[in-house]
Scaffold this active site. Structure first.
Site, PDB file in Angstrom:
ATOM      1  N   GLU A  63       5.252  -6.580 -10.377  1.00  0.00           N
ATOM      2  CA  GLU A  63       5.245  -7.741  -9.430  1.00  0.00           C
ATOM      3  C   GLU A  63       4.978  -8.989 -10.131  1.00  0.00           C
ATOM      4  OE1 GLU A  63       4.124  -7.316  -4.639  1.00  0.00           O
ATOM      5  OE2 GLU A  63       2.530  -6.696  -6.044  1.00  0.00           O
ATOM      6  N   LYS A 104       4.178   1.421  -4.697  1.00  0.00           N
ATOM      7  CA  LYS A 104       5.214   0.882  -5.480  1.00  0.00           C
ATOM      8  C   LYS A 104       4.662   0.492  -6.893  1.00  0.00           C
ATOM      9  CE  LYS A 104       5.874  -2.761  -2.879  1.00  0.00           C
ATOM     10  NZ  LYS A 104       4.711  -2.429  -1.956  1.00  0.00           N
ATOM     11  N   GLY A 106       0.879  -1.443   0.040  1.00  0.00           N
ATOM     12  CA  GLY A 106       0.032  -0.056  -0.036  1.00  0.00           C
ATOM     13  C   GLY A 106       0.693   1.281  -0.111  1.00  0.00           C
ATOM     14  N   VAL A 107       2.197   1.096  -0.052  1.00  0.00           N
ATOM     15  CA  VAL A 107       2.848   2.427  -0.052  1.00  0.00           C
ATOM     16  C   VAL A 107       2.958   3.168  -1.366  1.00  0.00           C
ATOM     17  CG1 VAL A 107       5.083   1.443  -0.533  1.00  0.00           C
ATOM     18  CG2 VAL A 107       5.177   2.944   1.049  1.00  0.00           C
ATOM     19  N   ARG A 161      -7.985  -6.139  -2.936  1.00  0.00           N
ATOM     20  CA  ARG A 161      -7.350  -7.500  -3.375  1.00  0.00           C
ATOM     21  C   ARG A 161      -8.004  -8.659  -2.586  1.00  0.00           C
ATOM     22  NH1 ARG A 161      -0.976  -7.069  -4.299  1.00  0.00           N
ATOM     23  NH2 ARG A 161      -1.083  -5.632  -6.155  1.00  0.00           N
ATOM     24  N   ARG A 218      -4.891   2.467   2.318  1.00  0.00           N
ATOM     25  CA  ARG A 218      -4.651   2.184   0.560  1.00  0.00           C
ATOM     26  C   ARG A 218      -4.971   0.671   0.158  1.00  0.00           C
ATOM     27  NH1 ARG A 218       0.584   5.652  -1.027  1.00  0.00           N
ATOM     28  NH2 ARG A 218      -0.249   7.742  -0.419  1.00  0.00           N
TER      29      ARG A 218
END
Length: 580
Positions: free
Chosen positions: A287, A266, A263-264, A421, A415
């Site tokens: 990812e 990326k 949640g940062v 998900r 987030r």
């Protein structure tokens, strides 16, 4: 002639000399009127019965070969005279055994092959097609009755040649069309077929649903217009990635790996960088979610389940986490191996002067091999043995830039909940805090490597030295004792020291720690505070860009850019095609 030669004295008249000195096996000098004692008679009439030829006219000869003139066994086509080998049926259908029969299908096929009759069985015994054009019969008419051995439920059996008429190709696979309702005649024929097939067939989805579906199909009531047949999507096999590249063009490339808690931001930053920089100067690796969730097993779902129901100190939980972390790390290891094959290891910061290129990755091998295992070890979910096995697979490359993105745990959790998900429901705020601690511990360990050597780090782990002694012996570190003490307390060294205390005398442990810190020292870390750039992705990238270019220790690597782009396109295409 000298002794041992072939003179007149060496061989007597009529072979008498030869018979005395050496009893030759083949006596070429013998005749009918001479009585020789050295050889066996060569007359065919005097031979024993077992040495006479089996067939043909007997011919006198001086040589006898024990080889029959006819084959000793039957030819292959005489042993297998079944007409199945001559003209197999087309198309093949699966062999259906009666429930009362025992043994495998393969054993039943072998027993069916021994049948000497020339007639076909109701079903083909071998799943292969005739290579001859004439071996394919014409399609049956539309109203052709199905065979009596057809499965009761078409969705539970293989699709035969007669069933291909009702199939159509769609982007989701092959769909079998079925009209709603239908004529009375068609429904009556379908009912008769199912009664002739033996009544109802229960599916493994449950007795209740099976009864309902079979009753509807028995009455001819259609539920939907199409029934999906699962067909594996045909994807391109990228074998070109392992071949020698045709085009070789080495460029200066920065290898940037974005790290941080979930949640940062990326993935958002990776996509933004590909839009900010010129397209010909940037490539990215997302990812590897498709491999994690669809290759063999779903390790992402498994690790989420373990976070919810895993027990601390349970060996089974530790084994499952170890297996999941191994699978998490495999895509990063293969990417690193491929990039190392494209790189010129001796060329650092030099080479082409056509500008700097960027390759942005979503996570580094540092996450699955070091950070997440360290967090699981702290909570007792991962055993000491599994932790050090994961630590041993960590590898890095000179020039890898790891950018750690920091964000408050509350904002990160918000987030995570917003992206929705499926397997992120077990993520809690405390979990995000513990993961942030693991990143900080690894970062502090790397900073210590900028002050002291790898050997001194290993000595700290096995407790053969301490921080004051290291600073006392080095003039450069005389005023850094307090700084190193603070870094040591916040690093991962205290935890490793406690784990290695019972086995610190073992050479394997010493070598393992030495290799790990050697690889960790190859990295270059930068930290970017994402809290200062809410909804400002360009500002966050500007901060990372400034830190990289202003740090003289960070240098680009000479990499074959066309090969790197090809690798990136193959990975991105797979993620975009298979991700739902």
């Amino acid at each position: 002639m000298a002794e041992g030669g072939f003179g007149a004295d060496s061989v007597g008249r009529g072979g008498e000399k030869a018979s005395v000195t050496r009893g030759g096996r083949w006596d070429l000098g013998s005749s009918d009127d001479e009585s020789s004692t050295s050889t066996t008679s060569t007359d065919m009439d005097d031979l024993p019965e077992e040495r006479k030829p089996l067939t043909g006219k007997s011919v006198k000869t001086s040589y006898i070969y024990d080889v029959p003139t006819v084959p000793t066994s039957k030819p292959w086509h005489l042993m297998h005279d079944n007409s199945l080998y001559a003209t197999p049926r087309f198309p093949p259908r699966p062999l259906i055994r009666h429930p009362s029969e025992k043994g495998s299908i393969f054993a039943s096929r072998l027993s069916a092959t021994d049948d000497d009759s020339g007639d076909y069985a109701p079903m083909d015994r071998f799943a292969f097609q005739s290579p001859r054009v004439c071996g394919r019969p014409p399609l049956p008419p539309p109203n052709h009755p199905p065979p009596a051995t057809r499965p009761a439920d078409a969705s539970m059996g293989d699709v035969g040649w007669a069933d291909l008429q009702g199939l159509k190709r769609t982007p989701k696979g092959f769909l079998k069309t079925s009209t709603k309702g239908g004529s009375l005649k068609a429904r009556g024929r379908d009912v008769g077929d199912r009664l002739r097939d033996g009544g109802f067939a229960f599916s493994p989805r449950g007795v209740k649903s099976a009864i309902g579906q079979n009753i509807k199909s028995w009455l001819g009531i259609g539920e939907s217009s199409a029934t999906a047949v699962p067909v594996t999507t045909q994807l391109m096999v990228p074998v070109h990635l392992i071949r020698t590249p045709v085009t070789v063009d080495y460029r200066n490339v920065y290898l940037l790996y974005l790290e941080g808690v979930m949640g940062v931001g990326k993935s958002t930053l990776v996509n933004a960088v590909c839009g900010i920089l010129p397209q010909e100067r940037v490539t990215s690796f997302p990812e590897p979610m498709v491999y994690w969730t669809r290759a063999f097993t779903d390790c992402y779902k498994e690790i989420s389940h373990l976070m919810k129901s895993g027990k601390a100190g349970d060996p089974l939980t530790s084994a499952k986490i170890y297996s999941c972390q191994n699978k998490f790390s495999l895509p990063f290891r293969t990417n690193a191996t491929a990039i190392l094959r494209m790189m010129q290891p001796w060329n650092v910061g030099g080479g082409s002067g056509r500008g700097t290129h960027w390759c942005v990755f979503d996570r580094h091998l540092l996450s699955p091999a070091v950070v997440f295992p360290l967090m699981h070890l702290k909570h007792g979910r991962l055993s000491f043995d599994h932790f050090f096995q994961l630590l041993s697979i960590f590898r890095a490359t000179e020039g890898d830039v790891v950018a750690i993105l920091t964000l408050s745990s509350a904002e990160s959790l918000r987030r995570v909940r917003a992206r929705g998900r499926k397997n992120d429901g077990t993520v809690e705020q405390n979990y995000i805090r513990e993961l942030a601690w693991a990143y900080h511990a690894v970062y502090c360990s790397w900073i210590m490597l900028q002050y002291i050597t790898v050997e001194q780090m290993v000595q700290l782990c096995v407790q053969t030295t301490n921080i004051p002694e290291i600073c006392f012996r080095s003039v450069r570190l005389a005023h850094k004792e307090e700084t190193l003490k603070n870094l040591h307390e916040q690093s991962m060294l205290p935890m490793i020291t406690g784990v290695l205390d019972p086995v610190r005398h073992h050479p394997v442990v010493i070598e393992l720690c030495f290799c790990f810190f050697t690889e960790l020292r190859k990295l270059q870390f930068i930290v970017a505070d994402a809290d200062k750039f809410h909804d400002d992705v360009c500002g966050l990238w500007t901060e990372i860009y400034r830190q990289i270019l202003s740090n003289p220790a960070i240098k680009p690597r000479a990499i074959n850019w066309p090969a790197l782009e090809s690798q990136s396109k193959a990975v991105n295409h797979l993620e975009e095609t298979c991700r739902v």
